[in-house]
Design a protein around this motif. Structure first.
Motif, mmCIF file in Angstrom:
data_model
loop_
_atom_site.group_PDB
_atom_site.id
_atom_site.type_symbol
_atom_site.label_atom_id
_atom_site.label_comp_id
_atom_site.label_asym_id
_atom_site.label_seq_id
_atom_site.Cartn_x
_atom_site.Cartn_y
_atom_site.Cartn_z
ATOM 1 N N UNK A 176 20.841 -21.310 18.561
ATOM 2 C CA UNK A 176 20.953 -20.656 19.864
ATOM 3 C C UNK A 176 19.597 -20.622 20.564
ATOM 4 N N UNK A 177 18.532 -20.395 19.811
ATOM 5 C CA UNK A 177 17.196 -20.430 20.400
ATOM 6 C C UNK A 177 16.857 -21.822 20.915
ATOM 7 N N UNK A 178 17.245 -22.830 20.120
ATOM 8 C CA UNK A 178 17.018 -24.205 20.567
ATOM 9 C C UNK A 178 17.758 -24.486 21.866
ATOM 10 N N UNK A 179 19.003 -24.033 21.924
ATOM 11 C CA UNK A 179 19.794 -24.268 23.129
ATOM 12 C C UNK A 179 19.179 -23.583 24.338
ATOM 13 N N UNK A 180 18.718 -22.350 24.173
ATOM 14 C CA UNK A 180 18.107 -21.619 25.287
ATOM 15 C C UNK A 180 16.818 -22.283 25.745
ATOM 16 N N UNK A 181 15.979 -22.696 24.779
ATOM 17 C CA UNK A 181 14.718 -23.338 25.143
ATOM 18 C C UNK A 181 14.962 -24.669 25.845
ATOM 19 N N UNK A 182 15.955 -25.435 25.355
ATOM 20 C CA UNK A 182 16.229 -26.734 25.944
ATOM 21 C C UNK A 182 16.857 -26.616 27.323
ATOM 22 N N UNK A 183 17.684 -25.582 27.525
ATOM 23 C CA UNK A 183 18.440 -25.472 28.776
ATOM 24 C C UNK A 183 17.696 -24.701 29.856
ATOM 25 N N UNK A 184 17.104 -23.570 29.503
ATOM 26 C CA UNK A 184 16.520 -22.693 30.531
ATOM 27 C C UNK A 184 15.038 -22.440 30.319
ATOM 28 N N UNK A 185 14.466 -22.884 29.189
ATOM 29 C CA UNK A 185 13.053 -22.646 28.953
ATOM 30 C C UNK A 185 12.727 -21.161 28.924
ATOM 31 N N UNK A 410 10.056 -22.654 17.242
ATOM 32 C CA UNK A 410 11.099 -23.567 16.832
ATOM 33 C C UNK A 410 10.760 -24.973 17.277
ATOM 34 N N UNK A 411 10.968 -25.924 16.401
ATOM 35 C CA UNK A 411 10.784 -27.326 16.779
ATOM 36 C C UNK A 411 12.030 -27.787 17.511
ATOM 37 N N UNK A 412 11.841 -28.354 18.695
ATOM 38 C CA UNK A 412 12.963 -28.811 19.508
ATOM 39 C C UNK A 412 13.263 -30.263 19.164
ATOM 40 N N UNK A 413 14.393 -30.521 18.527
ATOM 41 C CA UNK A 413 14.765 -31.871 18.155
ATOM 42 C C UNK A 413 15.330 -32.612 19.366
ATOM 43 N N UNK A 414 15.370 -33.930 19.246
ATOM 44 C CA UNK A 414 15.839 -34.754 20.344
ATOM 45 C C UNK A 414 17.315 -34.515 20.621
ATOM 46 N N UNK A 415 18.093 -34.205 19.587
ATOM 47 C CA UNK A 415 19.529 -34.057 19.743
ATOM 48 C C UNK A 415 19.936 -32.592 19.742
ATOM 49 N N UNK A 416 19.162 -31.729 20.364
ATOM 50 C CA UNK A 416 19.498 -30.303 20.391
ATOM 51 C C UNK A 416 20.823 -30.086 21.105
#
Length: 424
Positions: A176-185, A410-416
């Motif tokens: 969920x943290x990855x999704x938030x960082x990837x989508x809304x920063x 969290x490390x943000x992977x390419x396929x988050x």
């Protein structure tokens, strides 16, 4: 002996202890005049008193110079009387508007809490005939998503006072943290909007996880609670994004301070008694400056001041009710499992995996490459501050102390994924 019972936290409670948790607020007894006059908790006295002392001292100085040194600094009070009407209008109007905004924020906040509580309770009531493992998993998932949405919304509301980003909310899992960082920063106010999508998706999975499923009317009823919650949240964001009009605040503050500190020059010309001068000036300063500070208090009710809303306390009460609802239908083990998942115990294994990843330098290069690819495809963005924050740490901390660290990087992977298949 008082009857005792156990709840999922594993400690005995007496019936009287159930109501021990009280919402933090400035409490007083309105019938006790002495208490109201002397209570300092939540009072504006500490901030207004310096203005009262300064104005009173100025009054004494003007009186002393006129009486003993023939230096007359006073002027006629006619113009000052006209100005007093304008100051009164501006101060009272500002206080009225601030109070209206305060009550509107309180209504929307309470409605957010109500929607979260009733969403889970209605979901439990609608699926009471389903008791298999899949149904229990669906209820637990729905309850957890509701808690996460509520706590993230609280973090957004308290950001100005605590400075904690929404993606660092303890109840969020790593995906969920990855999704938030990837989508809304770090766009905090948008984080609950994405989590609302997750919650709606959780409700929609009833067709896959429940044997009979929920009737379409009941499903719409649950989705309406989410919509009401989202509507109230957007209303709170509206109040936060549109503060009290600055020109009106500036005008009121300018006229107020000019009137307050020119008041002694007009009063000394009208009164010969020094005690009367000092008392009148002191009371007038307290009244006008005090009203302005009351308005300042009401401008931002989501902080740590004694008169602010206890948003965290209200949320804890709702979360307790959600645990009780799950405890009622699925038992103590289900309530305990929900509580553990909310506190992040399920992520310990994934934290260990992060601990054993590649060296720090290569991790930074991979993150920057992934960030560049995401930006080029328009999937989302992460502010450079997050990369800088990651660079300050050579690894992810392992110390949990029974709760997830709030500064977990969290490390943000390419396929988050935005919607993880493992959760839906």
């Amino acid at each position: 002996m008082a009857r005792r019972f156990r709840f999922n936290v594993g400690r005995e409670l007496t019936p009287e202890a159930v109501s021990e948790r009280k919402i933090k607020a400035t409490r007083y007894i309105s019938e006790d005049h002495w208490m109201v006059l002397t209570q300092m908790a939540g009072s504006v006295w500490p901030r207004v008193l310096p203005f009262c002392i300064a104005s009173t001292f100025l009054t004494y100085l003007i009186y002393y110079l006129r009486r003993y040194h023939d230096i007359d600094l006073t002027f006629n009070d006619k113009g000052h009387s006209f100005m007093s009407m304008l100051v009164s209008f501006l101060i009272v109007t500002r206080s009225t508007i601030a109070y209206t905004r305060l009550m509107e924020a309180n209504t929307k906040l309470i409605n957010c809490m109500r929607c979260c509580r009733e969403l889970v309770q209605h979901a439990v009531a609608f699926t009471r005939h389903e008791s298999d493992i899949a149904a229990r998993k669906w209820r637990s998932q729905l309850a957890r998503r509701t808690i996460v949405l509520l706590q993230t919304s609280v973090a957004v509301l308290e950001y100005q006072s605590k400075g904690v980003d929404a993606w660092k909310t303890l109840e969020l899992k790593l995906d969920e943290k990855k999704a938030l960082l990837a989508a809304v920063g770090k766009s905090n106010e948008r984080a609950p909007i994405l989590l609302t999508l997750f919650l709606r998706s959780s409700i929609a999975t009833h067709t896959e996880q429940l044997v009979k499923g929920i009737h379409v009317n009941k499903e719409l009823y649950l989705l309406n609670f989410v919509s009401d919650m989202s509507k109230s949240y957007h209303g709170l964001m509206k109040l936060s994004a549109t503060p009290f009009p600055f020109p009106l605040v500036q005008m009121a503050r300018t006229f107020l301070f000019f009137w307050i500190f020119s008041l002694p020059f007009a009063l000394v010309a009208q009164y010969e008694s020094m005690p009367a001068l000092l008392v009148i000036n002191f009371i007038l300063t307290y009244g006008f400056v005090g009203l302005e500070y009351v308005s300042i208090e009401m401008d931002d009710p989501f902080g740590d001041d004694p008169c602010d809303f206890d948003v965290h306390g209200l949320a804890l009460g709702v979360i307790d009710d959600i645990y009780i609802a799950i405890y009622d239908i699925d038992g103590k083990d289900a309530a305990d499992a929900l509580k553990q998942s909310v506190h992040g115990d399920d992520d310990k294994e994934e934290i260990v995996k992060i601990k054993s990843r590649r060296k720090f330098a290569s991790d930074i290069d991979i993150m920057k490459q992934s960030l560049a690819r995401k930006s080029s495809f328009g999937i989302g963005r992460i502010l450079s501050e997050e990369v800088d924050l990651y660079e300050e740490h050579e690894d992810v901390e392992m110390g949990y102390n029974n709760q997830r660290p709030s500064n977990l990087n969290i490390e943000i992977e390419e396929q988050t994924p935005l919607l993880g298949e493992e959760n839906y």
